[in-house]
Design an enzyme around this catalytic site. Sequence first.
Site: not given
Length: 243
Positions: A36, A63, A113, A116-117, A120-121
């Site tokens: 980003q 990102h 951050f 979370h990444e 989730k991923h």
Amino acid sequence: MKGRQSSFVFIKLLVIQSVAALSVARDFDFFYLVQQWPASYCDTKRSCCYPTTGKPAEDFSIHGLWPNYDDGTYPSNCDSDNLFDPSEISDLTERLQKQWPTLACPSGDGYKFWEHEWDKHGTCSENVLNQHSYFQKALDLKSRANLLQALSSSGIRPNGKYYSLDSIKEAIQGALGVSPYVQCNVDPSGNDQLYQVYLCVDSSATDFMECPVMPHGRRCGSRIEFPPFSDSNSIGEDYVEEI
């Protein structure tokens, strides 16, 4: 009677096993490496907050590295038992703060951050990458895909001017040899601005590849603003979630 009960139990076990097998996420097909432009993230009505480590450099930042399927769908939150552990990436923290900074409000150090990444991923790629290698691969891929240099070499610079969508795509494709997906957002005046660039990476997170399917996101108009990353872009007071 016992025979019927045994048959019933056996059939029930088969059903449970079948459901369990269907509930397991299948192997993913490729990654999106998503970068980003920080000025565009910040230059919206909701604005942004610089991380506690200071204002990030005027460069594209990571990102995420997102596993995807060829049919356009994607897995998420695949292993609640394999939670983010900051100690696993202690040797990468300095690079992460520079190349994968948080811009969400309130200001943070990046760990929320990254957590979370990963949750989730990253957990959806754990059959290929452990937590350390997930972040290491993303950092290395970002270094190889020097988007700002690719654009600047073609005369496309973050100076607030407008460039054609085609020229941006051609500059990146010419430098990297693969087609990017360019996503825009809107500044407070309603103008399209260069926001995110998606590049596809093979399922081992080793090589860039042509995208089997392009992501769903806000498409750009034919002319796109490339804003400078100045202090006027921030600071926001509202909470901004990073996905």
